[in-house]
Design a protein around this motif. Structure first.
Motif, mmCIF file in Angstrom:
data_model
loop_
_atom_site.group_PDB
_atom_site.id
_atom_site.type_symbol
_atom_site.label_atom_id
_atom_site.label_comp_id
_atom_site.label_asym_id
_atom_site.label_seq_id
_atom_site.Cartn_x
_atom_site.Cartn_y
_atom_site.Cartn_z
ATOM 1 N N LEU A 64 0.828 -1.204 0.000
ATOM 2 C CA LEU A 64 0.000 0.000 0.000
ATOM 3 C C LEU A 64 0.866 1.261 0.000
ATOM 4 N N VAL A 65 1.950 1.231 0.730
ATOM 5 C CA VAL A 65 2.851 2.397 0.764
ATOM 6 C C VAL A 65 3.533 2.581 -0.585
ATOM 7 N N LEU A 66 4.043 1.502 -1.170
ATOM 8 C CA LEU A 66 4.706 1.618 -2.474
ATOM 9 C C LEU A 66 3.711 2.040 -3.556
ATOM 10 N N ALA A 478 13.297 2.556 1.409
ATOM 11 C CA ALA A 478 13.892 3.314 0.308
ATOM 12 C C ALA A 478 12.972 4.459 -0.123
ATOM 13 N N SER A 479 11.660 4.200 -0.132
ATOM 14 C CA SER A 479 10.703 5.248 -0.496
ATOM 15 C C SER A 479 10.760 6.411 0.485
ATOM 16 N N MET A 480 10.896 6.098 1.754
ATOM 17 C CA MET A 480 10.997 7.154 2.750
ATOM 18 C C MET A 480 12.307 7.922 2.624
ATOM 19 N N ALA A 481 13.401 7.184 2.363
ATOM 20 C CA ALA A 481 14.702 7.836 2.252
ATOM 21 C C ALA A 481 14.760 8.757 1.037
ATOM 22 N N LEU A 482 14.194 8.301 -0.091
ATOM 23 C CA LEU A 482 14.203 9.105 -1.313
ATOM 24 C C LEU A 482 13.002 10.037 -1.403
ATOM 25 N N ARG A 483 12.085 9.918 -0.436
ATOM 26 C CA ARG A 483 10.912 10.783 -0.336
ATOM 27 C C ARG A 483 9.981 10.658 -1.544
ATOM 28 N N THR A 484 9.946 9.468 -2.146
ATOM 29 C CA THR A 484 8.881 9.241 -3.127
ATOM 30 C C THR A 484 7.540 9.150 -2.405
ATOM 31 N N VAL A 485 7.581 8.722 -1.160
ATOM 32 C CA VAL A 485 6.457 8.849 -0.236
ATOM 33 C C VAL A 485 6.995 9.609 0.968
ATOM 34 N N PRO A 486 6.529 10.825 1.215
ATOM 35 C CA PRO A 486 7.030 11.585 2.362
ATOM 36 C C PRO A 486 6.859 10.785 3.646
ATOM 37 N N TYR A 491 2.177 6.440 6.992
ATOM 38 C CA TYR A 491 1.140 5.765 7.765
ATOM 39 C C TYR A 491 -0.257 6.115 7.267
ATOM 40 N N HIS A 492 -0.381 7.265 6.599
ATOM 41 C CA HIS A 492 -1.668 7.603 5.989
ATOM 42 C C HIS A 492 -1.931 6.751 4.760
ATOM 43 N N ALA A 493 -0.875 6.226 4.142
ATOM 44 C CA ALA A 493 -1.031 5.421 2.932
ATOM 45 C C ALA A 493 -1.553 4.020 3.232
#
Length: 639
Positions: A64-66, A478-486, A491-493
């Motif tokens: 869901l996050v990705l 990785a998404s959090m580190a690269l901020r593709t998902v802030p 957690y909202h995702a």
């Protein structure tokens, strides 16, 4: 039967009944079932919440996050623009739309894929001269079919894989679902594009963007100079004889009247509750000289909203401060806008200029934070500076005041306000605009990063380099580190009701196995229905799973049916793989009702559909699924 078997059967029966009743959310029902099992001693207290650490649950949350990363980056918009043909006919266009929906659903959240493609589908329905329902239902079914093609495509596949692992056979691989799932999806897409869309009722209803929607319940104010002032209700209805609208109630002297006497006289200041299509609202207002209630004395309504909140005891002082701050911000914004544009019109500083306002229809997504709350509850105008003009809920009519009506999934909201304010409201509250959006790509680099992260996570799980839960958890990091998902949006995702549902039902399903209840049910099915025939038993498991999935959550269906499928296979002395795959397919094929899958619920309002419309296309599609899946199961997963 032992006492434990009677207990778990009673709990399961009550759980299914609660799912069908629909008054409680699925996660609440599942949590209740888990706690009942714990209190009855069927699930050890130390293992009550072990489901939250189950690999299937962790994988669902990570996917869901990705998926949110793909949405936020604009990758799906780019894909839609490049894949969808611009001038092709109905067959090619529908196949392209359903194919794209199925492809996206194989690797991301089904509801997310559906929400992103809904505006594309509505625009396509206009070009093809079809009603929106004739395009939205094929798209919804396409996204559901696509989910069964990979292990991460839908939660039931992950649950099935988890049960296989617990049975000591190892988990299914990423693309073990593909041979049968892809064949079923291709057959389904082809059938719907060729013939199936014709089975969807074509109900022409004009919406503000030219697409179909349900009838709105709207409140209008009778002004001093209104033509309606002084007339009786029957005389007003005579004036509306040529307009597709009807008066369903009124508010007179603060008293709400339902089905008021036709001889009642209407006075200035009264509020009429009118049911009409969005396009007919203009005619109603002009014929009778009425004004939308949300546009009448906004400051009065804001005070009323504040008073409503005070009655509920929700922070009177804070709300007043927010209201004052919002009013001050609106004034500053209006002043600066006038200076920049050189507008010398003497417009009110407390409301946006009429030229800045737009009308937009929004659909409330499943699990939106709006569910169960009203415009008054969320201080809609104060927080966002937008008006709720009308609400459409197909199949139901509420006599509540518009500002106090609790929103539900699938509702259509007719909003008025600045485009950026409506967009902010939609983004914050889980709504999707029902109009084609402009392609906005904030950063091409983010598109590549989000796509590569998903690709590497899938590859790591598919090639056995890492367990699926670990591979996708690394993708989230990785998404959090690269901020593709802030990081603040991670957690909202996550769709927490789904997570709680899965985590709660996994121990319950385990109790079915440990008490021998699953084996008992399996023997009853084999002896009384299948009569010892493995192929008949396989088809029976598939059909029963499909039936349950049409009535309750697909993840819950998979969790209940997996132990029964394994017990049936063991009783017949055959491999359980084909039976588990039958559960995976059946749980993903919820085509008969709008409640079986969230995507079916989402199109109910925008498509102008009714509960009884789904089986017309869904039943032949499910027959095709059974006809194709059973022979393929015997070939790909021999008994």
């Amino acid at each position: 039967m032992t006492q434990d078997q009677w207990l778990i059967l009673a709990i399961l029966t009550a759980t299914v009944a609660m799912f069908l009743w629909g008054r409680w959310r699925h996660d609440m029902v599942a949590a209740g079932a888990l706690l009942a099992c714990v209190l009855a001693g069927l699930v050890p207290t130390g293992e009550a919440f072990a489901g939250f650490g189950h690999p299937a649950v962790v994988t669902v949350a990570c996917v869901l996050v990705l998926s949110r990363g793909l949405q936020l980056s604009g990758a799906v918009d780019v894909l839609a623009r490049n894949v969808m043909p611009a001038q092709s006919g109905r067959l090619i266009s529908l196949m392209a739309l359903m194919g794209l929906g199925a492809f996206l659903s194989a690797f991301m959240n089904n509801v997310g894929a559906m929400a992103l493609l809904m505006p594309v589908a509505i625009h396509l329905s206009q070009r093809l001269e079809l009603t929106p329902g004739q395009v939205l239902m094929p798209l919804a079914f396409g996204t559901i079919l696509g989910g069964m093609t990979t292990m991460i495509g839908t939660p039931p596949n992950l649950i099935v894989s988890g049960f296989r692992s617990e049975a000591g056979l190892g988990s299914f691989a990423m693309f073990d679902f593909t041979p049968i799932g892809l064949a079923v999806a291709l057959a389904g897409v082809l059938f719907v594009a060729l013939v199936g869309w014709r089975l969807v009722p074509a109900r022409k209803q004009a919406g503000i963007e030219g697409f179909e929607s349900g009838a709105y319940v709207t409140e209008v104010r009778v002004l001093e100079d209104s033509k309606a002032a002084g007339l009786r209700l029957r005389e007003i209805e005579a004036e509306l004889a040529d307009v597709d609208a009807q008066i369903i109630g009124m508010v007179q002297r603060e008293v709400r009247l339902i089905a008021a006497n036709p001889g009642r006289r209407v006075h200035a200041g009264d509020i009429l509750m009118i049911e009409a299509e969005a396009e007919a609202l203009k005619d109603v207002l002009s014929i009778l000289g009425l004004k939308l209630e949300e546009e009448v004395k906004p400051e009065k309504e804001d005070k009323a909203s504040e008073e409503d909140e005070e009655e509920k005891g929700k922070g009177k002082g804070e709300e007043k401060e927010k209201e004052n701050a919002a009013a001050s911000r609106d004034k500053d914004s209006d002043k600066s806008g006038k200076q920049e544009n050189g507008d010398e019109a003497e417009a009110s500083e407390s409301s946006p200029k009429s030229g800045d306002l737009v009308l937009m229809e929004l659909a409330v997504l499943p699990n939106s934070p709006l569910n169960g709350r009203s415009a008054s509850d969320i201080l809609l105008r104060t927080r966002y500076g937008v008006n709720l003009l009308a609400l459409s809920r197909e199949g139901q009519r509420s006599m509540k005041r518009l500002r106090s009506m609790a929103f539900q999934s699938g509702d259509l909201l007719l909003m008025q306000g600045p485009p950026e304010s409506i967009s902010e409201f939609a983004s914050d509250n889980g709504c999707v605009p029902l109009a084609e959006r402009e392609l906005r790509i904030p950063n091409k680099r983010k598109i590549w990063e989000a796509s590569l992260i998903m690709l590497f996570a899938i590859g790591g799980a598919a090639f056995g380099l890492l367990p699926a839960a670990v591979a996708f958890a690394l993708g989230v990091l990785a998404s959090m580190a690269l901020r593709t998902v802030p990081p603040q949006a991670v957690y909202h995702a996550i769709d927490w009701p789904v997570i709680v549902l899965l985590a709660a039902l996994i121990p319950v399903a385990g109790a079915m196995a440990t008490t021998g209840t699953a084996d008992l049910i399996a023997r009853l099915l084999i002896e009384n229905v299948a009569q010892g025939h493995a192929v008949v038993g396989l088809a029976l498991i598939l059909v029963v799973t499909m039936f349950l999935s049409d009535l309750m959550n697909n993840a819950a269906t998979a969790a209940v049916m997996c132990p029964i499928a394994i017990g049936t296979a063991n009783a017949l002395g055959v491999s359980p793989d084909a039976f588990l795959m039958a559960v995976a397919i059946g749980a993903s094929c919820a085509f008969l009702t709008p409640i079986g899958h969230q995507n079916n619920t989402l199109i109910l309002g925008p498509g102008g559909l009714r509960f009884s419309d789904y089986w017309r296309l869904g039943l032949p599609l499910e027959i095709i699924v059974v006809a194709i899946a059973v022979p393929l199961l015997l070939v790909v997963w021999p008994l």
